[in-house]
Motif scaffolding. Sequence first.
Motif, short mmCIF file in Angstrom:
data_model
loop_
_atom_site.label_atom_id
_atom_site.label_comp_id
_atom_site.label_asym_id
_atom_site.label_seq_id
_atom_site.Cartn_x
_atom_site.Cartn_y
_atom_site.Cartn_z
N MET A 105 7.45 -5.01 14.35
CA MET A 105 7.07 -3.82 13.58
C MET A 105 7.97 -3.66 12.35
SD MET A 105 5.75 -0.90 16.26
CE MET A 105 7.15 -0.86 17.34
N LYS A 106 9.26 -3.93 12.49
CA LYS A 106 10.16 -3.85 11.34
C LYS A 106 9.80 -4.88 10.28
CE LYS A 106 14.20 -1.80 13.57
NZ LYS A 106 15.60 -2.01 13.99
N LYS A 107 9.44 -6.07 10.73
CA LYS A 107 9.03 -7.11 9.80
C LYS A 107 7.73 -6.70 9.09
CE LYS A 107 8.41 -12.05 9.37
NZ LYS A 107 8.56 -13.34 10.00
N GLU A 108 6.82 -6.08 9.82
CA GLU A 108 5.57 -5.61 9.20
C GLU A 108 5.85 -4.55 8.15
OE1 GLU A 108 1.07 -4.09 10.32
OE2 GLU A 108 2.56 -4.24 11.93
N ILE A 109 6.78 -3.65 8.42
CA ILE A 109 7.14 -2.62 7.43
C ILE A 109 7.67 -3.28 6.16
CG2 ILE A 109 8.78 -0.76 6.92
CD1 ILE A 109 8.50 0.09 9.89
N LEU A 110 8.54 -4.26 6.31
CA LEU A 110 9.09 -4.96 5.14
C LEU A 110 7.98 -5.63 4.33
CD1 LEU A 110 12.31 -6.61 6.62
CD2 LEU A 110 12.18 -4.70 5.01
N ILE A 111 7.06 -6.28 5.02
CA ILE A 111 5.95 -6.95 4.32
C ILE A 111 5.06 -5.92 3.64
CG2 ILE A 111 3.84 -8.30 4.68
CD1 ILE A 111 5.41 -9.76 6.95
N LEU A 112 4.77 -4.82 4.31
CA LEU A 112 3.94 -3.77 3.71
C LEU A 112 4.61 -3.17 2.48
CD1 LEU A 112 2.62 -1.90 6.87
CD2 LEU A 112 1.28 -3.30 5.28
N ASP A 113 5.92 -2.96 2.56
CA ASP A 113 6.65 -2.43 1.41
C ASP A 113 6.59 -3.39 0.22
OD1 ASP A 113 7.31 -0.13 2.79
OD2 ASP A 113 9.36 -0.78 3.27
N GLN A 114 6.75 -4.66 0.50
CA GLN A 114 6.66 -5.66 -0.57
C GLN A 114 5.26 -5.69 -1.18
OE1 GLN A 114 7.85 -9.22 1.46
NE2 GLN A 114 10.04 -8.82 1.20
N LEU A 115 4.26 -5.63 -0.33
CA LEU A 115 2.87 -5.64 -0.81
C LEU A 115 2.57 -4.40 -1.63
CD1 LEU A 115 0.12 -7.06 -0.77
CD2 LEU A 115 -0.41 -5.77 1.30
N ASN A 116 3.03 -3.25 -1.16
CA ASN A 116 2.80 -2.00 -1.89
C ASN A 116 3.50 -2.03 -3.25
OD1 ASN A 116 1.70 0.69 -2.03
ND2 ASN A 116 3.80 1.43 -1.77
N GLU A 117 4.70 -2.55 -3.28
CA GLU A 117 5.44 -2.66 -4.54
C GLU A 117 4.74 -3.61 -5.51
OE1 GLU A 117 8.20 -1.96 -7.41
OE2 GLU A 117 8.07 -0.92 -5.49
N PHE A 118 4.26 -4.71 -4.99
CA PHE A 118 3.55 -5.68 -5.83
C PHE A 118 2.25 -5.11 -6.38
CE2 PHE A 118 0.33 -9.03 -6.21
CZ PHE A 118 0.92 -9.83 -7.18
N ARG A 119 1.54 -4.37 -5.55
CA ARG A 119 0.23 -3.84 -5.92
C ARG A 119 0.33 -2.76 -6.98
NH1 ARG A 119 -2.67 -0.88 -1.51
NH2 ARG A 119 -3.87 0.46 -2.83
N LYS A 120 1.33 -1.92 -6.91
CA LYS A 120 1.57 -0.84 -7.87
C LYS A 120 0.32 0.01 -8.11
CE LYS A 120 5.03 -3.61 -10.12
NZ LYS A 120 5.40 -4.45 -11.21
N SER A 121 -0.33 0.37 -7.03
CA SER A 121 -1.56 1.16 -7.12
C SER A 121 -1.24 2.62 -7.42
CB SER A 121 -2.34 1.06 -5.81
OG SER A 121 -3.46 1.91 -5.86
N LYS A 122 -2.09 3.22 -8.22
CA LYS A 122 -1.97 4.65 -8.53
C LYS A 122 -2.93 5.48 -7.68
CE LYS A 122 0.71 3.99 -12.18
NZ LYS A 122 1.90 3.33 -11.79
N ASP A 123 -3.74 4.83 -6.86
CA ASP A 123 -4.73 5.49 -6.01
C ASP A 123 -4.01 6.26 -4.91
OD1 ASP A 123 -6.74 6.26 -4.29
OD2 ASP A 123 -7.73 4.31 -4.24
N GLN A 124 -4.05 7.61 -5.00
CA GLN A 124 -3.34 8.46 -4.05
C GLN A 124 -3.89 8.34 -2.62
OE1 GLN A 124 -0.61 10.17 -3.98
NE2 GLN A 124 -0.13 9.71 -6.11
N GLU A 125 -5.19 8.19 -2.48
CA GLU A 125 -5.78 8.07 -1.15
C GLU A 125 -5.28 6.79 -0.45
OE1 GLU A 125 -10.15 7.57 0.87
OE2 GLU A 125 -10.01 8.80 -0.95
N GLU A 126 -5.24 5.71 -1.18
CA GLU A 126 -4.74 4.45 -0.62
C GLU A 126 -3.26 4.58 -0.29
OE1 GLU A 126 -6.11 1.50 0.35
OE2 GLU A 126 -7.99 2.60 0.06
#
Length: 151
Positions: A105-126
Amino acid sequence: MKQSLELNKEIFREMVKFYGETLNIPPLAAKIYAYLIFDFEKKGICFDEFVHVFAASKSSVSANINLLLNAKLINDFNTIKERKRFFRINENYINIRFEEIISRMKKEILILDQLNEFRKSKDQEEFQKFEIYRSLLIKNIKNIEETLHKI
């Protein structure tokens, strides 16, 4: 050689399937692991009994026991009276299993954080969905860690 443990065959089959899938181990290793769970008195089961009960070759039993030993799911010991090695469930298996879950789960959080940072989405719902999922993982990690400290 007589089987030393009393089994409920239906429960045994369910356990073999469950632990095979959950622990990602081969069928014989899952059978050995499930069989050892029925050793409620923790007396231990000798190698020869596994060979007899599962009608498996010595090399297959040996390889699967070594897999379980290396995964720290079981322990081996010798008695003073006999040269045989006996095997039983590692009493720390709950900690081992749930520490692995926490690690994933900790590894998944790290991967999700990296993906979110890379994506740089402005979509509030997402972003809200992402934060809800991330929060769920963090709460589950905390809950499991607290429970393990109590055990």
